[in-house]
Write a protein that holds these residues in place. Structure first.
Motif, mmCIF file in Angstrom:
data_model
loop_
_atom_site.group_PDB
_atom_site.id
_atom_site.type_symbol
_atom_site.label_atom_id
_atom_site.label_comp_id
_atom_site.label_asym_id
_atom_site.label_seq_id
_atom_site.Cartn_x
_atom_site.Cartn_y
_atom_site.Cartn_z
ATOM 1 N N ASP A 58 10.639 3.088 19.896
ATOM 2 C CA ASP A 58 11.481 1.969 20.343
ATOM 3 C C ASP A 58 11.030 1.359 21.666
ATOM 4 O OD1 ASP A 58 12.349 3.829 22.197
ATOM 5 O OD2 ASP A 58 14.429 3.860 21.514
ATOM 6 N N GLY A 59 9.958 1.918 22.244
ATOM 7 C CA GLY A 59 9.409 1.347 23.472
ATOM 8 C C GLY A 59 10.293 1.484 24.694
ATOM 9 N N SER A 60 11.175 2.490 24.688
ATOM 10 C CA SER A 60 12.142 2.667 25.784
ATOM 11 C C SER A 60 11.535 3.352 27.010
ATOM 12 C CB SER A 60 13.332 3.502 25.298
ATOM 13 O OG SER A 60 12.902 4.826 25.028
ATOM 14 N N GLY A 61 10.340 3.920 26.850
ATOM 15 C CA GLY A 61 9.752 4.693 27.941
ATOM 16 C C GLY A 61 10.128 6.164 27.866
ATOM 17 N N PHE A 62 10.880 6.521 26.839
ATOM 18 C CA PHE A 62 11.298 7.905 26.607
ATOM 19 C C PHE A 62 11.196 8.216 25.126
ATOM 20 C CE2 PHE A 62 13.579 6.611 30.417
ATOM 21 C CZ PHE A 62 13.330 7.679 31.268
ATOM 22 N N ILE A 63 10.990 9.493 24.819
ATOM 23 C CA ILE A 63 11.112 9.948 23.435
ATOM 24 C C ILE A 63 12.461 10.646 23.352
ATOM 25 C CG2 ILE A 63 10.163 11.376 21.592
ATOM 26 C CD1 ILE A 63 7.417 11.095 22.914
ATOM 27 N N GLU A 64 13.383 9.994 22.662
ATOM 28 C CA GLU A 64 14.725 10.550 22.516
ATOM 29 C C GLU A 64 14.777 11.495 21.318
ATOM 30 O OE1 GLU A 64 15.040 6.655 24.612
ATOM 31 O OE2 GLU A 64 14.202 7.167 22.679
ATOM 32 N N GLU A 65 15.891 12.205 21.206
ATOM 33 C CA GLU A 65 16.036 13.215 20.155
ATOM 34 C C GLU A 65 15.797 12.638 18.758
ATOM 35 O OE1 GLU A 65 19.101 16.822 18.998
ATOM 36 O OE2 GLU A 65 19.273 15.847 20.945
ATOM 37 N N GLU A 66 16.290 11.417 18.492
ATOM 38 C CA GLU A 66 16.103 10.808 17.165
ATOM 39 C C GLU A 66 14.612 10.587 16.883
ATOM 40 O OE1 GLU A 66 18.438 8.654 19.410
ATOM 41 O OE2 GLU A 66 19.464 10.532 18.969
ATOM 42 N N GLU A 67 13.862 10.165 17.905
ATOM 43 C CA GLU A 67 12.427 9.939 17.732
ATOM 44 C C GLU A 67 11.683 11.270 17.574
ATOM 45 O OE1 GLU A 67 11.399 5.908 20.173
ATOM 46 O OE2 GLU A 67 12.149 7.578 21.345
ATOM 47 N N LEU A 68 12.149 12.297 18.269
ATOM 48 C CA LEU A 68 11.500 13.609 18.181
ATOM 49 C C LEU A 68 11.522 14.154 16.762
ATOM 50 C CD1 LEU A 68 12.490 15.922 21.168
ATOM 51 C CD2 LEU A 68 10.251 15.035 20.558
ATOM 52 N N ALA A 93 11.739 22.351 25.539
ATOM 53 C CA ALA A 93 10.436 22.710 26.092
ATOM 54 C C ALA A 93 9.893 21.619 27.016
ATOM 55 C CB ALA A 93 9.448 22.974 24.958
ATOM 56 N N ALA A 94 10.198 20.369 26.696
ATOM 57 C CA ALA A 94 9.593 19.257 27.435
ATOM 58 C C ALA A 94 10.513 18.613 28.469
ATOM 59 C CB ALA A 94 9.119 18.192 26.450
ATOM 60 N N ASP A 95 11.813 18.651 28.228
ATOM 61 C CA ASP A 95 12.773 17.930 29.079
ATOM 62 C C ASP A 95 13.080 18.724 30.343
ATOM 63 O OD1 ASP A 95 14.730 16.245 30.065
ATOM 64 O OD2 ASP A 95 16.285 16.975 28.709
ATOM 65 N N LYS A 96 12.225 18.563 31.352
ATOM 66 C CA LYS A 96 12.360 19.352 32.584
ATOM 67 C C LYS A 96 13.520 18.905 33.469
ATOM 68 C CE LYS A 96 8.803 21.847 31.559
ATOM 69 N NZ LYS A 96 9.043 22.979 30.705
ATOM 70 N N ASP A 97 13.877 17.607 33.412
ATOM 71 C CA ASP A 97 14.959 17.138 34.289
ATOM 72 C C ASP A 97 16.326 17.164 33.612
ATOM 73 O OD1 ASP A 97 14.830 14.928 32.623
ATOM 74 O OD2 ASP A 97 14.146 13.538 34.183
ATOM 75 N N GLY A 98 16.373 17.608 32.337
ATOM 76 C CA GLY A 98 17.645 17.806 31.654
ATOM 77 C C GLY A 98 18.403 16.530 31.317
ATOM 78 N N ASP A 99 17.683 15.396 31.193
ATOM 79 C CA ASP A 99 18.389 14.148 30.871
ATOM 80 C C ASP A 99 18.518 13.901 29.371
ATOM 81 O OD1 ASP A 99 15.778 13.451 30.276
ATOM 82 O OD2 ASP A 99 15.706 11.696 31.605
ATOM 83 N N GLY A 100 18.039 14.849 28.555
ATOM 84 C CA GLY A 100 18.214 14.738 27.115
ATOM 85 C C GLY A 100 17.152 13.914 26.422
ATOM 86 N N LYS A 101 16.100 13.562 27.150
ATOM 87 C CA LYS A 101 14.996 12.814 26.551
ATOM 88 C C LYS A 101 13.716 13.181 27.291
ATOM 89 C CE LYS A 101 16.639 8.968 29.284
ATOM 90 N NZ LYS A 101 17.431 7.788 29.322
ATOM 91 N N ILE A 102 12.584 12.841 26.680
ATOM 92 C CA ILE A 102 11.287 13.218 27.245
ATOM 93 C C ILE A 102 10.609 11.980 27.821
ATOM 94 C CG2 ILE A 102 9.019 14.208 26.743
ATOM 95 C CD1 ILE A 102 10.397 15.666 24.361
ATOM 96 N N GLY A 103 10.371 12.016 29.122
ATOM 97 C CA GLY A 103 9.653 10.936 29.783
ATOM 98 C C GLY A 103 8.153 11.145 29.643
#
Length: 113
Positions: A58-68, A93-103
């Motif tokens: 979706d080009g959001s700058g993050f990989i969210e759970e739905e995309e994962l 494993a990837a979400d180090k800052d705990g925001d629920g998505k992968i930057g």
């Protein structure tokens, strides 16, 4: 704008992608092992970030759970969907800052860990 969109085979070898997908067809998905098998661990940070951009559908700058859940399809249309458990453990494993998505930086760090 989709005409200029990069695809995974622009960055990685199709046969290595297939081998890695086959390896995880029946066994529990391990993102670090998968990224190593497709040759990403040996890639520069810049190229890993290009892979991220392909997976960030979706080009959001993050990989969210739905995309994962569909991350393997980003590598090949033959890729299977991840189970809910696999998706959650990948995110943890990837979400180090705990925001629920992968930057992008979190993704690169996971690949090169």
């Amino acid at each position: 704008m989709t005409a200029g969109r990069m695809v995974m085979t622009d960055l990685l070898k199709a046969e290595e992608i297939k081998k890695a997908l086959d390896a995880f067809a029946a066994e529990t998905f391990n993102p670090k092992k998968f990224f190593e098998m497709v040759g990403m661990k040996a890639m520069s940070a810049e190229n890993v970030k290009k892979v991220f951009l392909v997976l960030d559908v979706d080009g959001s700058g993050f990989i969210e759970e739905e995309e994962l859940k569909f991350v393997l399809k980003g590598f090949s249309n033959d890729g299977r969907d991840l189970t809910d458990d696999e998706t959650k453990s990948f995110l943890q494993a990837a979400d180090k800052d705990g925001d629920g998505k992968i930057g992008i930086d979190e993704f690169e760090a996971l690949v090169h860990e």
